[in-house]
Scaffold this motif. Structure first.
Motif, short mmCIF file in Angstrom:
data_model
loop_
_atom_site.label_atom_id
_atom_site.label_comp_id
_atom_site.label_asym_id
_atom_site.label_seq_id
_atom_site.Cartn_x
_atom_site.Cartn_y
_atom_site.Cartn_z
N GLU A 81 0.72 3.36 6.98
CA GLU A 81 0.80 4.74 6.49
C GLU A 81 0.44 4.83 5.00
OE1 GLU A 81 2.72 4.50 10.28
OE2 GLU A 81 3.06 3.28 8.51
N ALA A 82 0.91 3.87 4.21
CA ALA A 82 0.58 3.84 2.78
C ALA A 82 -0.91 3.59 2.59
CB ALA A 82 1.40 2.76 2.07
N THR A 83 -1.47 2.72 3.39
CA THR A 83 -2.89 2.40 3.29
C THR A 83 -3.73 3.62 3.62
OG1 THR A 83 -2.48 0.08 3.83
CG2 THR A 83 -4.73 0.91 4.19
N ILE A 84 -3.44 4.26 4.72
CA ILE A 84 -4.19 5.44 5.14
C ILE A 84 -4.09 6.54 4.08
CG2 ILE A 84 -4.24 7.31 6.85
CD1 ILE A 84 -3.43 5.06 8.92
N ALA A 85 -2.92 6.68 3.47
CA ALA A 85 -2.71 7.73 2.47
C ALA A 85 -3.59 7.55 1.23
CB ALA A 85 -1.24 7.78 2.05
N VAL A 86 -3.92 6.31 0.86
CA VAL A 86 -4.69 6.10 -0.37
C VAL A 86 -6.18 5.89 -0.13
CG1 VAL A 86 -2.68 5.12 -1.54
CG2 VAL A 86 -4.37 3.58 -0.53
N CYS A 87 -6.58 5.73 1.12
CA CYS A 87 -8.00 5.47 1.40
C CYS A 87 -8.81 6.76 1.46
CB CYS A 87 -8.15 4.71 2.72
SG CYS A 87 -7.66 2.98 2.58
N GLU A 88 -10.04 6.65 0.97
CA GLU A 88 -10.98 7.77 1.03
C GLU A 88 -11.74 7.75 2.35
OE1 GLU A 88 -12.87 6.35 -2.42
OE2 GLU A 88 -11.45 7.33 -3.78
N LYS A 89 -11.93 6.55 2.91
CA LYS A 89 -12.59 6.36 4.20
C LYS A 89 -11.81 5.31 4.97
CE LYS A 89 -17.27 6.93 2.33
NZ LYS A 89 -18.56 6.26 2.17
N LEU A 90 -11.66 5.51 6.26
CA LEU A 90 -11.02 4.51 7.10
C LEU A 90 -12.10 3.63 7.73
CD1 LEU A 90 -8.17 6.56 8.81
CD2 LEU A 90 -8.07 5.11 6.77
N VAL A 91 -11.73 2.39 8.03
CA VAL A 91 -12.63 1.44 8.68
C VAL A 91 -11.90 0.93 9.92
CG1 VAL A 91 -14.08 -0.58 8.37
CG2 VAL A 91 -13.52 0.83 6.38
N ILE A 110 -1.56 -6.53 20.31
CA ILE A 110 -1.82 -5.10 20.50
C ILE A 110 -0.74 -4.23 19.88
CG2 ILE A 110 -3.18 -5.47 22.59
CD1 ILE A 110 -0.73 -4.33 24.16
N LEU A 111 0.37 -4.84 19.49
CA LEU A 111 1.46 -4.09 18.86
C LEU A 111 1.25 -3.91 17.37
CD1 LEU A 111 4.48 -5.69 20.73
CD2 LEU A 111 3.21 -3.60 21.32
N SER A 112 0.23 -4.54 16.81
CA SER A 112 -0.05 -4.39 15.38
C SER A 112 -0.54 -2.97 15.10
CB SER A 112 -1.13 -5.38 14.95
OG SER A 112 -1.56 -5.08 13.64
N ARG A 113 -0.02 -2.40 14.04
CA ARG A 113 -0.46 -1.06 13.60
C ARG A 113 -1.34 -1.15 12.36
NH1 ARG A 113 2.57 2.51 11.92
NH2 ARG A 113 3.96 1.13 10.78
N ALA A 114 -1.88 -2.33 12.09
CA ALA A 114 -2.68 -2.56 10.89
C ALA A 114 -3.78 -1.51 10.74
CB ALA A 114 -3.30 -3.96 10.94
N ALA A 115 -4.09 -1.21 9.49
CA ALA A 115 -5.16 -0.27 9.16
C ALA A 115 -6.10 -0.94 8.16
CB ALA A 115 -4.58 1.01 8.56
N ALA A 116 -7.26 -0.35 7.98
CA ALA A 116 -8.21 -0.80 6.97
C ALA A 116 -8.98 0.41 6.47
CB ALA A 116 -9.18 -1.84 7.54
N GLY A 117 -9.36 0.36 5.20
CA GLY A 117 -10.10 1.48 4.64
C GLY A 117 -10.67 1.16 3.28
N ILE A 124 -9.60 -2.30 1.65
CA ILE A 124 -8.19 -2.61 1.86
C ILE A 124 -7.99 -2.97 3.31
CG2 ILE A 124 -5.83 -1.71 1.78
CD1 ILE A 124 -6.85 0.34 -0.35
N ILE A 125 -7.33 -4.10 3.54
CA ILE A 125 -7.07 -4.57 4.91
C ILE A 125 -5.61 -4.97 5.03
CG2 ILE A 125 -7.62 -6.31 6.64
CD1 ILE A 125 -10.37 -6.54 5.34
N ASN A 126 -4.95 -4.48 6.08
CA ASN A 126 -3.57 -4.88 6.39
C ASN A 126 -3.58 -6.08 7.32
OD1 ASN A 126 -2.56 -1.42 6.94
ND2 ASN A 126 -2.72 -2.50 5.02
#
Length: 162
Positions: A81-91, A110-117, A124-126
């Motif tokens: 959630e913090a990552t998505i909030a600061v990213c200008e584009k998601l990957v 499959i339970l990972s909620r990792a994001a990247a952007g 940024i990669i979780n």
């Protein structure tokens, strides 16, 4: 060589109650992959603190910002959630590939909620908090990430090359 930052997200490590296991492993993994790790930090599982650490690293023009921890189902896991909030584009392809390719190790991937952007010129990669899982996830995407950084930072634009 690209610069990198490692942000460990852990309440217990932040309070000094437990040694940071993930951060040092991720730092070494990045260095072994050719990155110059110029920043490491430990923050608590708080969305605002995570976002602040991500924004600070991006403001320093660090090419790759990797988090470890806070990507699961626990109530205080808020790294995505913090990552998505600061990213200008998601990957979305990066965490999708990590989940898919690490299924060979555990169906729980499959339970990972990792994001990247992307924020400014930083990717940024979780990664998971488990050192083993962090290593497996990063290895799954390390090659295409380098090409993405090259494009993001104004280098090679030929995405069709292999």
């Amino acid at each position: 060589m690209y610069t990198a930052a490692v942000i460990t997200v852990s309440d217990r490590s932040y309070r000094g109650e437990r040694a940071d296991a993930g951060g040092p492993i991720v730092k070494k993994m990045l260095e072994d992959d050719g990155y110059e790790v110029v920043q490491t930090v430990i923050v608590p599982d708080e969305k605002e603190k995570i976002a602040e650490a991500l924004m600070n690293a991006a403001a320093k023009d660090i090419a790759l910002i990797v988090t470890t921890g806070g990507t699961g189902f626990a109530p205080r896991d808020v790294t995505p959630e913090a990552t998505i909030a600061v990213c200008e584009k998601l990957v979305p392809g990066i965490p999708e590939a990590m989940r898919m390719l690490t299924m060979k190790y555990t169906s729980r991937s499959i339970l990972s909620r990792a994001a990247a952007g992307i924020r400014k010129r930083s990717l940024i990669i979780n990664l998971p908090g488990s050192p083993k899982a962090a290593k497996e996830n990063f290895e799954a995407v390390s090659e295409p990430i380098k090409h993405g950084l090259e494009v993001l930072r104004g280098g090679q634009m030929d995405c069709a090359r292999l």
